[in-house]
Design a protein around this motif. Structure first.
Motif, PDB file in Angstrom:
ATOM      1  N   PHE A  42       0.822  -1.205   0.000  1.00 21.75           N
ATOM      2  CA  PHE A  42       0.000   0.000   0.000  1.00 21.75           C
ATOM      3  C   PHE A  42       0.861   1.262   0.000  1.00 21.75           C
ATOM      4  CE2 PHE A  42      -3.207   2.825   2.212  1.00 21.75           C
ATOM      5  CZ  PHE A  42      -4.101   2.851   1.152  1.00 21.75           C
ATOM      6  N   SER A  43       2.095   1.138   0.540  1.00 18.86           N
ATOM      7  CA  SER A  43       2.949   2.323   0.717  1.00 18.86           C
ATOM      8  C   SER A  43       4.104   2.387  -0.275  1.00 18.86           C
ATOM      9  CB  SER A  43       3.520   2.331   2.152  1.00 18.86           C
ATOM     10  OG  SER A  43       2.491   2.282   3.103  1.00 18.86           O
ATOM     11  N   ARG A  44       4.024   1.619  -1.350  1.00 17.70           N
ATOM     12  CA  ARG A  44       5.149   1.549  -2.296  1.00 17.70           C
ATOM     13  C   ARG A  44       5.523   2.903  -2.872  1.00 17.70           C
ATOM     14  NH1 ARG A  44       4.133  -3.125  -6.620  1.00 17.70           N
ATOM     15  NH2 ARG A  44       1.975  -2.487  -6.302  1.00 17.70           N
ATOM     16  N   GLU A  45       4.525   3.753  -3.122  1.00 20.57           N
ATOM     17  CA  GLU A  45       4.796   5.029  -3.796  1.00 20.57           C
ATOM     18  C   GLU A  45       4.967   6.199  -2.836  1.00 20.57           C
ATOM     19  OE1 GLU A  45       5.528   5.101  -6.961  1.00 20.57           O
ATOM     20  OE2 GLU A  45       5.184   2.941  -6.957  1.00 20.57           O
ATOM     21  N   THR A  46       5.024   5.918  -1.549  1.00 23.18           N
ATOM     22  CA  THR A  46       5.326   6.994  -0.601  1.00 23.18           C
ATOM     23  C   THR A  46       6.812   7.294  -0.623  1.00 23.18           C
ATOM     24  OG1 THR A  46       5.695   5.459   1.230  1.00 23.18           O
ATOM     25  CG2 THR A  46       3.432   6.260   0.916  1.00 23.18           C
ATOM     26  N   LEU A  47       7.188   8.377   0.043  1.00 23.10           N
ATOM     27  CA  LEU A  47       8.606   8.736   0.124  1.00 23.10           C
ATOM     28  C   LEU A  47       9.399   7.613   0.774  1.00 23.10           C
ATOM     29  CD1 LEU A  47      10.709  11.029  -0.301  1.00 23.10           C
ATOM     30  CD2 LEU A  47      10.195  11.760   2.041  1.00 23.10           C
ATOM     31  N   ASN A  88       1.819  11.939   1.532  1.00 20.46           N
ATOM     32  CA  ASN A  88       2.501  10.830   0.855  1.00 20.46           C
ATOM     33  C   ASN A  88       3.960  10.691   1.267  1.00 20.46           C
ATOM     34  OD1 ASN A  88       1.852   8.660  -0.898  1.00 20.46           O
ATOM     35  ND2 ASN A  88       3.153   9.562  -2.478  1.00 20.46           N
ATOM     36  N   LEU A  89       4.238  11.014   2.513  1.00 19.63           N
ATOM     37  CA  LEU A  89       5.602  10.880   3.023  1.00 19.63           C
ATOM     38  C   LEU A  89       5.843   9.475   3.555  1.00 19.63           C
ATOM     39  CD1 LEU A  89       5.828  14.287   4.921  1.00 19.63           C
ATOM     40  CD2 LEU A  89       6.929  13.699   2.756  1.00 19.63           C
ATOM     41  N   PHE A  90       5.020   9.068   4.514  1.00 22.86           N
ATOM     42  CA  PHE A  90       5.181   7.732   5.118  1.00 22.86           C
ATOM     43  C   PHE A  90       3.906   6.903   5.031  1.00 22.86           C
ATOM     44  CE2 PHE A  90       4.917  11.163   8.293  1.00 22.86           C
ATOM     45  CZ  PHE A  90       3.632  10.961   8.777  1.00 22.86           C
ATOM     46  N   TRP A  91       2.832   7.520   4.512  1.00 21.25           N
ATOM     47  CA  TRP A  91       1.573   6.802   4.342  1.00 21.25           C
ATOM     48  C   TRP A  91       0.819   7.429   3.170  1.00 21.25           C
ATOM     49  CZ3 TRP A  91       0.303   2.226   5.584  1.00 21.25           C
ATOM     50  CH2 TRP A  91      -1.028   1.790   5.566  1.00 21.25           C
ATOM     51  N   PRO A  92       0.185   6.614   2.296  1.00 19.69           N
ATOM     52  CA  PRO A  92      -0.372   7.146   1.053  1.00 19.69           C
ATOM     53  C   PRO A  92      -1.665   7.949   1.200  1.00 19.69           C
ATOM     54  CG  PRO A  92      -0.722   4.781   1.164  1.00 19.69           C
ATOM     55  CD  PRO A  92       0.155   5.135   2.323  1.00 19.69           C
ATOM     56  N   THR A  93      -2.533   7.611   2.154  1.00 16.40           N
ATOM     57  CA  THR A  93      -3.783   8.368   2.284  1.00 16.40           C
ATOM     58  C   THR A  93      -3.532   9.621   3.117  1.00 16.40           C
ATOM     59  OG1 THR A  93      -4.431   7.036   4.191  1.00 16.40           O
ATOM     60  CG2 THR A  93      -5.258   6.344   2.060  1.00 16.40           C
ATOM     61  N   PRO A  94      -4.282  10.690   2.859  1.00 16.43           N
ATOM     62  CA  PRO A  94      -4.057  11.945   3.583  1.00 16.43           C
ATOM     63  C   PRO A  94      -4.203  11.776   5.091  1.00 16.43           C
ATOM     64  CG  PRO A  94      -5.500  12.300   1.694  1.00 16.43           C
ATOM     65  CD  PRO A  94      -5.334  10.823   1.832  1.00 16.43           C
ATOM     66  N   ILE A  95      -3.261  12.342   5.832  1.00 14.34           N
ATOM     67  CA  ILE A  95      -3.307  12.309   7.296  1.00 14.34           C
ATOM     68  C   ILE A  95      -3.524  13.733   7.796  1.00 14.34           C
ATOM     69  CG2 ILE A  95      -1.992  11.890   9.412  1.00 14.34           C
ATOM     70  CD1 ILE A  95      -0.640   9.578   8.041  1.00 14.34           C
ATOM     71  N   LYS A  96      -4.655  13.931   8.475  1.00 11.94           N
ATOM     72  CA  LYS A  96      -4.934  15.258   9.028  1.00 11.94           C
ATOM     73  C   LYS A  96      -5.019  15.254  10.551  1.00 11.94           C
ATOM     74  CE  LYS A  96     -10.005  15.131   8.743  1.00 11.94           C
ATOM     75  NZ  LYS A  96     -11.208  15.881   8.314  1.00 11.94           N
ATOM     76  N   TRP A  97      -4.979  14.057  11.157  1.00 12.29           N
ATOM     77  CA  TRP A  97      -5.071  13.957  12.613  1.00 12.29           C
ATOM     78  C   TRP A  97      -3.727  13.564  13.207  1.00 12.29           C
ATOM     79  CZ3 TRP A  97      -9.466  15.806  14.404  1.00 12.29           C
ATOM     80  CH2 TRP A  97     -10.623  15.706  13.616  1.00 12.29           C
ATOM     81  N   PHE A  98      -3.357  14.212  14.318  1.00 12.66           N
ATOM     82  CA  PHE A  98      -2.128  13.880  15.038  1.00 12.66           C
ATOM     83  C   PHE A  98      -2.445  13.830  16.530  1.00 12.66           C
ATOM     84  CE2 PHE A  98      -0.864  15.591  11.029  1.00 12.66           C
ATOM     85  CZ  PHE A  98       0.229  14.829  10.652  1.00 12.66           C
ATOM     86  N   ALA A  99      -2.176  12.675  17.130  1.00  9.97           N
ATOM     87  CA  ALA A  99      -2.451  12.493  18.557  1.00  9.97           C
ATOM     88  C   ALA A  99      -1.298  13.080  19.357  1.00  9.97           C
ATOM     89  CB  ALA A  99      -2.633  11.010  18.871  1.00  9.97           C
ATOM     90  N   LYS A 100      -1.620  14.048  20.206  1.00 12.30           N
ATOM     91  CA  LYS A 100      -0.606  14.694  21.029  1.00 12.30           C
ATOM     92  C   LYS A 100      -0.326  13.812  22.230  1.00 12.30           C
ATOM     93  CE  LYS A 100       0.420  19.106  23.297  1.00 12.30           C
ATOM     94  NZ  LYS A 100      -0.140  20.419  23.693  1.00 12.30           N
TER      95      LYS A 100
END
Length: 480
Positions: A42-47, A88-100
């Motif tokens: 799934f992550s082949r095309e990420t950075l 698309n750095l370490f995961w292909p789907t958009p990430i908008k949430w970050f757990a503090k």
């Protein structure tokens, strides 16, 4: 939907999931291999995928040799880029949430990426599995005839550069599916309140007249809430408030130091306690048997597990996959997840108690130990010792911390404890002596260093004033 009908429908769906759980119980290694291949494919095309050459047929040994293990400090620059909106750095789907999460060596806080896949296939799936396993073991449960009283973190969510961060519990509540909202109290609006004291009052106000059948939250903070409930209602125990209460789902910190206090609040022999092992980085294990301290490692949540054997209090250099672990060995946990954490050293330590199925116990944190004098005292030793001494001295602990006393000239070293008691012991000298003896019985290295006061002197125990820990947490904006 009427509650009895909801109860029947929910129970049917949850029990149906148990057949899928049986699949990874029967074929654990196949399931874990499949998880790893799906994550890489799934992550082949990420950075990261391009950097390490992820491919469909990449074997585990190649994955291990190509991808280095990383901690948060090593991943932080890439996570910071993602928080600013880069994708698309370490995961292909958009990430908008970050757990503090709590602080690191170089920063006040960690920001753990939470992908849509992690939300749905890990965190929410685990919530359903927790109920599924509980219902499978308790067929006469009336859990869904009432509501679950949940106690999450007190942080609100903050928007930043098109991304959001906050406590994991706040993120989960904000994205909660309808079925979970329907069966929970308090409302999401109250759960997401930021000011802790105001929030506790609102939770009590909304929940004391509900038919609460289960509790869910971190033991230390839940204890504060439940004692406030009894003070508000002037009842002797919680079954006088919620007569149908049947289970407490807990996690986050060790339950051992709090167990006796909960038994006094919930004085029914058939009341159930179910432990979970979850973190901002993922949900890992669930207690799958009544009256057990072992947790079933959940293998189909989009998380691939590796384990570093601990050498005393230090992790080794090489990790092993699930199929190479041994029972009784202390391991540092390494995870590869469906939120883009690759061979990530989470900082927790576990020990396997079974390999058929794979069950674990949480033994602590790689940084939560005192080894200044070779005593290798881990937090698991401390929690077990405190549990024993509370029973022996009829005392109750609210919070505690411990640190080394460093050698100074001809003076020996030692350990200094600061403990806040709900119910202090009658004789602090006896408490200290019992603590010392309990630690000796649990840890041979500590015992050797204490022999004839050779290296370590007797521990020093200080009684903290009431609310000292709470006031400190409040000053650091850490309440809840």
């Amino acid at each position: 939907m009427p509650i009895p009908l909801f109860n029947s429908v929910a129970s049917w769906f949850l029990k149906k999931r148990y057949h899928q759980i049986e699949l990874f119980l029967k074929y654990p290694l196949d399931v874990q291999n499949e998880v790893l291949h799906q994550l890489m494919d799934f992550s082949r095309e990420t950075l990261i995928g391009r950097k390490y050459g992820f491919g469909k047929n990449l074997k585990y040994e190649e994955f291990r040799s190509r991808v280095p293990m990383m901690d948060y400090e090593q991943m932080a620059p890439m996570i910071d880029r993602a928080r600013k909106g880069e994708q698309n750095l370490f995961w292909p789907t958009p990430i908008k949430w970050f757990a503090k999460s709590s602080g690191t060596t170089n920063a006040k806080s960690k920001f753990i990426p939470v992908s849509p896949e992690a939300l749905e296939d890990c965190h929410y799936k685990s919530s359903k599995d927790l109920l599924c396993l509980y219902l499978n073991n308790n067929e006469n449960s009336q859990l869904f005839l009432g509501k679950s009283l949940r106690l999450g973190g007190s942080k609100e969510l903050y928007e930043n550069n098109g991304t959001f961060f906050g406590d994991l519990s706040a993120i989960l509540i904000d994205n909660m599916p309808l079925w979970a909202e329907f069966s929970s109290t308090p409302s999401s609006k109250i759960s997401l309140m930021g000011e802790w004291d105001t929030k506790l009052e609102a939770i009590i106000e909304e929940s004391i007249n509900e038919n609460v059948t289960s509790l869910a939250g971190v033991p230390s903070w839940m204890l504060v809430l439940l004692n406030d409930v009894l003070e508000r209602t002037q009842k002797d125990h919680l079954f006088e408030v919620w007569e149908n209460l049947e289970v407490y789902f807990h996690g986050g910190v060790s339950f051992a130091p709090y167990k006796e206090q909960y038994r006094k609040l919930l004085p029914r022999k058939n009341f159930n306690y179910y432990e979970t092992y979850n973190a901002s980085e993922g949900f890992f294990a669930i207690q799958d048997q009544n009256n057990s301290e072992d947790l079933l490692l959940m293998l189909d949540y989009g998380i691939f597990y590796e384990f570093i054997p601990m050498m005393g209090n230090q992790a080794g250099e090489e990790a092993v996959p699930l199929w190479e672990v041994e029972i009784g060995v202390n391991y540092a946990l390494v995870i590869t997840t469906n939120a883009g954490l690759w061979r990530y050293k989470i900082g927790d330590t576990v020990r396997f108690t079974s390999k058929d199925p794979y069950r674990i116990r949480i033994t602590g944190r790689t940084k939560h130990h005192i080894n200044t004098f070779g005593e290798e005292l881990i937090i698991e030793n401390a929690e077990e010792a405190l549990k024993q001494i509370c029973v022996k001295t009829n005392s109750e602990i609210m919070d505690y911390t411990a640190a080394p006393i460093f050698m100074n000239g001809s003076e020996k070293g030692g350990h200094e404890w600061l403990i806040e008691f709900r119910k202090p012991p009658g004789d602090i000298a006896y408490f200290t002596e019992f603590l010392d003896n309990a630690l000796k019985s649990l840890n041979s290295d500590y015992e050797a260093k204490r022999y004839n006061n050779m290296t370590l002197d007797m521990p020093k125990v200080h009684l903290a004033r009431k609310n000292l820990f709470r006031d400190w947490l409040k000053s650091k904006d850490k309440l809840g």
